[in-house]
Design an enzyme around this catalytic site. Sequence first.
Site, PDB file in Angstrom:
ATOM      1  N   ASP A  18      33.695   6.696  96.411  1.00 11.86           N
ATOM      2  CA  ASP A  18      34.280   6.463  97.599  1.00 11.86           C
ATOM      3  C   ASP A  18      35.622   6.108  97.310  1.00 11.86           C
ATOM      4  O   ASP A  18      35.940   5.302  96.437  1.00 11.86           O
ATOM      5  CB  ASP A  18      33.667   5.159  98.200  1.00 11.86           C
ATOM      6  CG  ASP A  18      34.129   4.506  99.485  1.00 11.86           C
ATOM      7  OD1 ASP A  18      35.022   5.493 100.135  1.00 11.86           O
ATOM      8  OD2 ASP A  18      33.887   3.837 100.020  1.00 11.86           O
ATOM      9  N   ASP A 116      36.385  11.590 102.231  1.00  9.53           N
ATOM     10  CA  ASP A 116      36.776  10.667 101.073  1.00  9.53           C
ATOM     11  C   ASP A 116      35.771   9.945 100.244  1.00  9.53           C
ATOM     12  O   ASP A 116      35.859   9.064  99.433  1.00  9.53           O
ATOM     13  CB  ASP A 116      37.778   9.661 101.425  1.00  9.53           C
ATOM     14  CG  ASP A 116      37.326   8.606 102.538  1.00  9.53           C
ATOM     15  OD1 ASP A 116      36.377   9.082 103.218  1.00  9.53           O
ATOM     16  OD2 ASP A 116      38.055   7.584 102.693  1.00  9.53           O
ATOM     17  N   GLU A 117      34.633  10.503 100.829  1.00 13.19           N
ATOM     18  CA  GLU A 117      33.486  10.008  99.923  1.00 13.19           C
ATOM     19  C   GLU A 117      32.274  11.150  99.731  1.00 13.19           C
ATOM     20  O   GLU A 117      32.206  11.874 100.651  1.00 13.19           O
ATOM     21  CB  GLU A 117      32.701   8.718 100.771  1.00 13.19           C
ATOM     22  CG  GLU A 117      32.212   8.906 102.106  1.00 13.19           C
ATOM     23  CD  GLU A 117      31.643   7.629 102.453  1.00 13.19           C
ATOM     24  OE1 GLU A 117      30.560   7.305 101.771  1.00 13.19           O
ATOM     25  OE2 GLU A 117      31.853   7.051 103.630  1.00 13.19           O
TER      26      GLU A 117
END
Length: 354
Positions: A18, A116-117
């Site tokens: 993350d 983003d993860e």
Amino acid sequence: MLIFPLINDTSRKIIHIDMDAFFAAVEVRDNPKLKGHPVIIGSDPRLTGGRGVVSTCNYEARKFGVHSAMSSKEAYERCPQGIFISGNYEKYQAVGLQIREIFKRYTDLIEPMSIDEAYLDVTENKLGIKSAVKIAKLIQHDIWNELQLTASAGVSYNKFLAKIASDYEKPHGLTVILPEEAEAFLAPMDIAKFHGVGNKSVEKLHEMGVYTGADLLKIPEMTLIDKFGRFGFDLYRKARGISNSPVKSNRIRKSIGKERTYAKLLYSEEDIKKELTLLAQKVENSLIKHDKKGRTIVLKIRYADFSTLTKRKSLNLATRDKKQIERTAHEIYDSLEEQPRGIRLLGLTVTGFE
């Protein structure tokens, strides 16, 4: 007596990565003058008449209580010294692809949850490294060394625990949950922090006196199934650190939406359209995060008597633009017959992805 047998596969090695305050971190990286200042990604309320929603913010801004999905107006009230940046989402997407390429050095079993993860299954990996912790550290090192960005990592034997682990220590943390540690790790945790347990389920659990993982452990499986249906089966296993959901590299998201339930019923057109504007901003943020555009806008309304209306409108071109989503939502609402009933829930969804 268990309704379904407990099968706990502890042989897998799952990493959840993350990125830390991703959009804001990219802006600070590209403009060192921002370092040490509270940075808020979202429209400046002084320029928009108070409209807009925070997409994300850095940790300096979070110290003032600013968080994603907060109205820009409230963010400014909490942090007037904050630096508002409207955001460059094409740039964030490009950086997200660079991060994805780093993941691919280690495994092709990657399930992106957003820009983003992602989850990575490194049980069998390209470098033949036996330690998932070592791989997580290498990924963090690569991201920092090549992109000057930090990521938090969670390592465990399933996705549920890996996600919880990555949230445990931020920014740039690395947390490991071993099979023999799972129940003890989850026991003191606020049930609201259990990934996959939404606000409505949390409310029901609170009504049952369940506030922590330890409380959930005490509830019989049949009681949870009676209360939650099939989800009760999942809750019973989550409390024990059991989740056998695989990492799906071909996971396809079909829609993205946001909804909000109101403690005070909405009656006026002004209030309703104001809320639709806020929802449109939140949907845009989520579409950008997942790199999606859609052609169909769906409006959902739940009235005071709990009756629900859903209506949709298709566009000629796919979009993720908040103004287009807002305009279409207003058009759908205006097309409805006048309803004197109060509104307790509004929802906006974009589907028909290209």
